[in-house]
Design an enzyme around this catalytic site. Structure first.
Site, PDB file in Angstrom:
ATOM      1  N   ASN A   1      -3.574   2.065 -13.722  1.00 39.19           N
ATOM      2  CA  ASN A   1      -2.612   1.268 -12.630  1.00 39.19           C
ATOM      3  C   ASN A   1      -1.236   2.079 -12.861  1.00 39.19           C
ATOM      4  OD1 ASN A   1      -1.580  -0.944 -11.038  1.00 39.19           O
ATOM      5  ND2 ASN A   1      -1.359  -2.016 -13.178  1.00 39.19           N
TER       6      ASN A   1
ATOM      7  N   HIS B   1       2.612   0.781 -13.232  1.00 43.09           N
ATOM      8  CA  HIS B   1       3.641  -0.508 -13.180  1.00 43.09           C
ATOM      9  C   HIS B   1       5.023  -0.181 -12.904  1.00 43.09           C
ATOM     10  CE1 HIS B   1       4.231  -4.565 -15.332  1.00 43.09           C
ATOM     11  NE2 HIS B   1       4.889  -3.788 -15.611  1.00 43.09           N
TER      12      HIS B   1
ATOM     13  N   GLY C   1       0.788  -1.580  -0.082  1.00 44.08           N
ATOM     14  CA  GLY C   1      -0.095   0.406   0.213  1.00 44.08           C
ATOM     15  C   GLY C   1       0.440   0.891   0.090  1.00 44.08           C
ATOM     16  N   SER C   2       2.103   0.910  -0.206  1.00 43.07           N
ATOM     17  CA  SER C   2       3.305   2.468  -0.292  1.00 43.07           C
ATOM     18  C   SER C   2       2.167   3.522  -1.154  1.00 43.07           C
ATOM     19  CB  SER C   2       4.352   2.123  -0.670  1.00 43.07           C
ATOM     20  OG  SER C   2       4.644   1.764  -1.862  1.00 43.07           O
ATOM     21  N   ASN C   3       1.859   3.181  -2.599  1.00 38.71           N
ATOM     22  CA  ASN C   3       0.995   3.954  -3.197  1.00 38.71           C
ATOM     23  C   ASN C   3      -0.501   4.386  -3.011  1.00 38.71           C
ATOM     24  OD1 ASN C   3       2.697   4.100  -6.180  1.00 38.71           O
ATOM     25  ND2 ASN C   3       3.075   1.889  -5.812  1.00 38.71           N
TER      26      ASN C   3
ATOM     27  N   MET D   1      -3.744  -7.966  -7.096  1.00 40.54           N
ATOM     28  CA  MET D   1      -3.435  -8.348  -8.391  1.00 40.54           C
ATOM     29  C   MET D   1      -3.999  -9.627  -8.843  1.00 40.54           C
ATOM     30  SD  MET D   1       0.388  -8.326  -7.484  1.00 40.54           S
ATOM     31  CE  MET D   1       0.733  -9.065  -8.317  1.00 40.54           C
ATOM     32  N   ARG D   2      -5.050  -8.677  -8.983  1.00 37.19           N
ATOM     33  CA  ARG D   2      -6.066  -9.424 -10.027  1.00 37.19           C
ATOM     34  C   ARG D   2      -6.550  -8.650 -11.423  1.00 37.19           C
ATOM     35  NH1 ARG D   2      -9.308 -13.467  -6.861  1.00 37.19           N
ATOM     36  NH2 ARG D   2      -8.494 -12.984  -4.849  1.00 37.19           N
TER      37      ARG D   2
HETATM   38  C1  GRF Z   1       4.029  -1.229  -6.831  1.00 32.62           C
HETATM   39  O1  GRF Z   1       5.730  -1.057  -7.325  1.00 32.62           O
HETATM   40  C2  GRF Z   1       2.851  -0.871  -8.255  1.00 32.62           C
HETATM   41  O2  GRF Z   1       3.889  -0.910  -9.627  1.00 32.62           O
HETATM   42  C3  GRF Z   1       2.832  -2.075  -9.205  1.00 32.62           C
HETATM   43  O3  GRF Z   1       2.811  -2.918  -7.396  1.00 32.62           O
HETATM   44  C4  GRF Z   1       3.450  -2.175  -6.388  1.00 32.62           C
HETATM   45  C5  GRF Z   1       2.910  -1.893  -5.818  1.00 32.62           C
HETATM   46  O4  GRF Z   1       3.031  -1.998  -4.337  1.00 32.62           O
HETATM   47  N1  GRF Z   1       1.846  -2.894  -9.475  1.00 32.62           N
HETATM   48  P1  GRF Z   1       2.734  -0.638  -3.035  1.00 32.62           P
HETATM   49  O5  GRF Z   1       1.565  -1.504  -2.535  1.00 32.62           O
HETATM   50  O6  GRF Z   1       2.127   0.428  -3.845  1.00 32.62           O
HETATM   51  O7  GRF Z   1       3.700  -0.845  -2.371  1.00 32.62           O
END
Ligand code: GRF
Length: 195
Positions: free
Chosen positions: A109, A111, A12-14, A92-93
């Protein structure tokens, strides 16, 4: 204000940087819901820290997608909250027709590569193995292929001599944490201006 939902499966860092950008006014949005497909995922604790409602949508049958009844339930939850933009953050789905048809060009999304290079899992390891000198991250619209839809924004990250998978991944995540809030802020401005 744009009604935003964030979907994620893990750390969940993003999600955190998006919620921080909403809190400080950089993103003009209301976070309506954070949804995970994993009970106890850290992303849910981050949402609670920011007082954002959370929900889990689980699948008994599949690991990488939802059965369509379940995905329709997810869509209903999002619609009930008048969600206008959905940001996937480590979800992840693979979303299918129910969600893609309900929210055309409203699911984005992030990536960890410069798409179309290195879709799929652990893209930073793929970039390292391929001997790339530059990789990065991409924000894109979600379509029915994995890590594929139209590209909205990208940020380059150098691959440095001596990089390990961990050091490169860390540098890409730092770039993600700048790019995703900036891009979601711009999308919210566009949606607000056109609706
Ligand atoms: C990120 O690196 C994103 O690019 C990928 O999944 C990761 C999620 O990281 N799709 P976080 O859960 O946001 O830390």
């Amino acid at each position: 204000m744009i009604n935003l939902a964030i979907l994620g499966s893990g750390r969940g860092s993003n999600c955190r940087v998006l919620l921080e950008a909403i809190r400080n006014g950089t993103i003009r949005a209301t976070p309506r819901l954070v949804i995970s497909d994993v009970i106890g995922a850290p992303i849910l604790d981050i949402a609670r820290e920011f007082d954002v409602p959370v929900a889990c949508v689980l699948s008994e049958k599949f690991k990488t997608r939802y059965e369509s009844e379940v995905e329709m339930r997810l869509v209903k939850m999002l619609r009930d909250q008048d969600v206008e933009l959905i940001a996937l953050a480590g979800f992840m789905r693979v979303l299918k027709e129910p969600a893609l048809d309900a929210f055309p060009r409203r699911i984005v999304n992030i990536h960890p590569s410069l798409l179309p290079r290195f879709p799929g899992l652990e893209a930073w390891k793929q970039a390292l193995a391929a001997g790339e000198k530059v990789t990065g991250c991409t924000v894109h619209y979600v379509d029915k292929e994995i890590d594929h839809g139209d590209i909205i924004a990208q940020r380059e990250v150098p691959v440095l001599p001596g990089d390990t998978a961990e050091s490169l991944h860390g540098r890409i995540q730092t770039a993600e944490h700048a790019l995703y809030p900036e891009t979601v802020a711009a999308l919210c401005r566009t949606i607000a201006a056109t609706d």
